[in-house]
Scaffold this motif. Structure first.
Motif, short mmCIF file in Angstrom:
data_model
loop_
_atom_site.label_atom_id
_atom_site.label_comp_id
_atom_site.label_asym_id
_atom_site.label_seq_id
_atom_site.Cartn_x
_atom_site.Cartn_y
_atom_site.Cartn_z
N GLU A 17 10.83 -2.87 7.31
CA GLU A 17 10.00 -2.02 8.16
C GLU A 17 9.88 -0.61 7.57
N MET A 18 10.99 -0.10 7.06
CA MET A 18 11.00 1.22 6.44
C MET A 18 10.06 1.28 5.24
N LEU A 19 10.09 0.24 4.40
CA LEU A 19 9.22 0.19 3.21
C LEU A 19 7.75 0.10 3.61
N LEU A 20 7.46 -0.66 4.65
CA LEU A 20 6.07 -0.80 5.09
C LEU A 20 5.52 0.52 5.61
N TYR A 21 6.33 1.26 6.36
CA TYR A 21 5.88 2.57 6.84
C TYR A 21 5.70 3.56 5.69
N ALA A 22 6.57 3.46 4.69
CA ALA A 22 6.42 4.33 3.51
C ALA A 22 5.12 4.02 2.78
N VAL A 23 4.77 2.74 2.70
CA VAL A 23 3.50 2.35 2.08
C VAL A 23 2.33 2.89 2.89
N CYS A 24 2.42 2.80 4.21
CA CYS A 24 1.34 3.31 5.08
C CYS A 24 1.15 4.82 4.89
N LEU A 25 2.27 5.56 4.83
CA LEU A 25 2.16 7.01 4.62
C LEU A 25 1.50 7.32 3.28
N THR A 26 1.91 6.60 2.24
CA THR A 26 1.33 6.81 0.90
C THR A 26 -0.16 6.49 0.89
N ALA A 27 -0.55 5.38 1.53
CA ALA A 27 -1.96 5.01 1.60
C ALA A 27 -2.76 6.02 2.40
N PHE A 28 -2.16 6.59 3.44
CA PHE A 28 -2.82 7.60 4.26
C PHE A 28 -3.09 8.87 3.47
N PHE A 29 -2.17 9.26 2.60
CA PHE A 29 -2.29 10.48 1.80
C PHE A 29 -3.15 10.27 0.54
N TYR A 30 -3.22 9.03 0.07
CA TYR A 30 -3.82 8.74 -1.25
C TYR A 30 -5.22 9.31 -1.45
N PRO A 31 -6.16 9.15 -0.51
CA PRO A 31 -7.53 9.65 -0.76
C PRO A 31 -7.61 11.17 -0.93
N TYR A 32 -6.63 11.89 -0.40
CA TYR A 32 -6.70 13.35 -0.43
C TYR A 32 -5.93 13.97 -1.59
N MET A 33 -5.08 13.19 -2.25
CA MET A 33 -4.27 13.76 -3.33
C MET A 33 -4.68 13.23 -4.71
N THR A 34 -5.68 12.35 -4.75
CA THR A 34 -6.15 11.84 -6.04
C THR A 34 -7.66 11.98 -6.13
N TRP A 35 -8.17 12.00 -7.35
CA TRP A 35 -9.61 12.07 -7.57
C TRP A 35 -9.98 11.17 -8.74
N LYS A 36 -11.27 10.88 -8.84
CA LYS A 36 -11.76 9.82 -9.73
C LYS A 36 -11.38 10.04 -11.19
N LYS A 37 -11.53 11.25 -11.70
CA LYS A 37 -11.32 11.50 -13.12
C LYS A 37 -9.86 11.76 -13.47
N GLU A 38 -8.98 11.65 -12.49
CA GLU A 38 -7.57 11.94 -12.74
C GLU A 38 -6.93 10.82 -13.53
N GLN A 39 -5.97 11.20 -14.39
CA GLN A 39 -5.28 10.21 -15.21
C GLN A 39 -4.38 9.33 -14.35
N ARG A 40 -4.17 8.12 -14.83
CA ARG A 40 -3.39 7.14 -14.06
C ARG A 40 -1.94 7.59 -13.86
N LYS A 41 -1.35 8.19 -14.88
CA LYS A 41 0.05 8.64 -14.78
C LYS A 41 0.20 9.69 -13.69
N SER A 42 -0.76 10.58 -13.61
CA SER A 42 -0.71 11.62 -12.58
C SER A 42 -0.80 11.02 -11.19
N ARG A 43 -1.66 10.03 -11.01
CA ARG A 43 -1.78 9.37 -9.71
C ARG A 43 -0.48 8.69 -9.31
N ILE A 44 0.14 7.99 -10.27
CA ILE A 44 1.38 7.28 -9.98
C ILE A 44 2.48 8.25 -9.56
N LYS A 45 2.55 9.40 -10.22
CA LYS A 45 3.57 10.40 -9.88
C LYS A 45 3.39 10.90 -8.45
N LYS A 46 2.14 11.14 -8.06
CA LYS A 46 1.87 11.62 -6.70
C LYS A 46 2.22 10.55 -5.66
#
Length: 465
Positions: A17-46
């Motif tokens: 349950e804890m892991l699933l909520y962590a995934v939900c939080l990450t998915a919720f933040f993802y559209p606002y902290m990444t952008w199309k031209k950003e490198q893959r390594k930078s996205r993974i770090k965020k």
């Protein structure tokens, strides 16, 4: 199921349950902290940063039995502190964290009311100890699964609303948006505190004492959720109206400025027409001076004519009245500031372009370039303007010197304004350029290289209606 098996199942379920909520939080933040031209390594770090912050707080809560609200505050502080690394506005990051926490609490409260009915059903059944452990484990897993589903749906709806309009919050706006979710969090914590109260030998269960609360509490939780949605929608509409008002104001200012320049052009051509009529008189006077042999007077007379004609001369000719006025006006402003101004701008010969649209584009680009050069050393100030047609496309390029750093908006790919004056008008200039470019199915390319800022605008010829 034995007690040991029950403990094992519960531990596994809690961690999943804890892991699933962590995934939900990450998915919720993802559209606002990444952008199309950003490198893959930078996205993974965020992604890992947000994921690990939530996991860390959960382990702290489990290991130390710290109050849940204290872990929530620490998580929000950590997310806000990591906002720069995540390329997000700090206030908006804090807002997202509060919304996530509030929705999780509301979904948990709704599911607690639903499980109240199941608890009554289990109490009425005569079951053994092992079956009791089994039913309790199944009941917990069932509640957890339903809560995750309910929470995910509620969070998805909020995420969809927020994606419609990126918000850059000021402190007053943040307080306005947090009023309902913070109240919802407090309400949920109060209800959970009084669901089960043990005082010496007395046990008070809210839902047993007041069964009507099984219906009232989830309705109130749903109203809090609806209030969050309404607050976000109303705020976004308010921001949209404000932006439209600002754009209208800027457009009116630009139209007014162009109209004034057009009047100057009309006066300019009127002066030329007058000069043509007067040329005959000037030639007659010169002939008279020649007959009299007054050569020194002739030279002075011609010098006076040159001075009077220079008043009506445009230094740069672009091939269009509107762009003539704008380019020459900006050149005069550049000369006053000691800025080197060069132009190779030629107005397109095709009728598929509107002079006013192109005027708005170059007026905004040149004004931005002038402002960028204001505080630089005189020997480093320069602005280069070019415009050329290539088949069915028209290219406009403005280069200028500048000092400092440029931060790009991850959503619009336009530079964020660094102006301290007129904060409400941030980014309006380049957004106006982008709006005009969109009319021609074109594109805006912005490049920063060392101490040079370059903007290239591509316009596609429009078909005649």
């Amino acid at each position: 199921m034995s007690k040991a098996d029950f403990s094992l199942v519960m531990n596994i379920a809690v961690r999943i349950e804890m892991l699933l909520y962590a995934v939900c939080l990450t998915a919720f933040f993802y559209p606002y902290m990444t952008w199309k031209k950003e490198q893959r390594k930078s996205r993974i770090k965020k992604v890992l940063m947000v994921f690990l912050i939530y996991i860390l707080m959960c382990f702290v809560n489990i290991a130390t039995s710290v109050y849940g609200w204290l872990c929530m505050i620490i998580m929000l502080i950590l997310l806000a502190a990591a906002s720069k690394f995540l390329d997000m506005d700090r206030k908006f990051t804090f807002f997202l964290g509060v919304i996530f926490t509030c929705i999780r609490n509301l979904s948990a409260l709704i599911m607690r009311s639903i499980s109240g009915f199941l608890d009554k059903y289990l109490e009425q059944r005569e079951i053994g100890v092992e079956n009791g452990f089994r039913d309790a484990a199944l009941n917990y897993v069932f509640d957890a699964v339903l809560q995750i589903i309910l929470f995910s749906v509620m969070l998805y709806v909020v995420g969809r609303l927020l994606k419609k309009k990126t918000m850059k919050l000021h402190i007053k706006e943040l307080c306005y948006l947090l009023l309902i979710p913070m109240t919802g969090i407090l309400f949920v914590n109060i209800i959970f505190k009084i669901l089960l109260v043990v005082n010496e030998n007395l046990v008070f269960q809210l839902y047993e004492q007041f069964p009507v609360f099984l219906g009232i509490v989830p309705v109130v939780a749903a109203l809090f959720y609806a209030g969050i949605l309404i607050t976000i929608v109303s705020y976004q509409k308010m921001i949209s109206l404000q932006e439209e008002k600002e754009k209208y104001f800027v457009e009116q200012q630009q139209v007014h400025a162009i109209q004034e320049r057009m009047e100057e052009v009309e006066q300019f051509y009127h002066g030329i027409r007058q000069m043509k009529h007067e040329m005959k008189n000037h030639l007659t006077n010169i002939k008279g001076l020649v007959r009299n042999g007054s050569y020194e007077d002739i030279e002075q007379y011609i010098d006076q004519m040159d001075e009077s004609m220079n008043v009506f001369e445009l230094t740069i000719k672009t091939g269009n009245t509107v762009t003539d006025v704008i380019v020459n006006d900006k050149k005069k402003a550049a000369d006053k500031q000691g800025i080197q101004f060069k132009s190779k701008f030629s107005y397109p010969k095709s009728d598929g372009y509107n002079a006013y649209d192109i005027g708005v584009i170059i007026n905004n680009l040149l004004q931005n370039a002038l402002e960028a050069c204001e505080n630089m050393a005189e020997d480093k100030k320069y602005i280069y303007l070019s415009g050329r047609q290539k088949k069915k496309f028209y290219l406009i390029n403005v280069k200028n010197s500048f000092e400092g750093e440029v931060t790009f908006d991850t959503k619009t790919n336009l530079p964020l304004s660094t102006k301290e004056k007129d904060i409400s008008l941030h980014g309006i200039g380049l957004s106006n350029v982008k709006r005009e470019v969109d009319k021609y199915m074109g594109d805006v390319d912005i490049r920063v290289k060392k101490n040079e800022f370059s903007v290239t605008v591509l316009l596609q010829e429009r078909r005649k209606k």
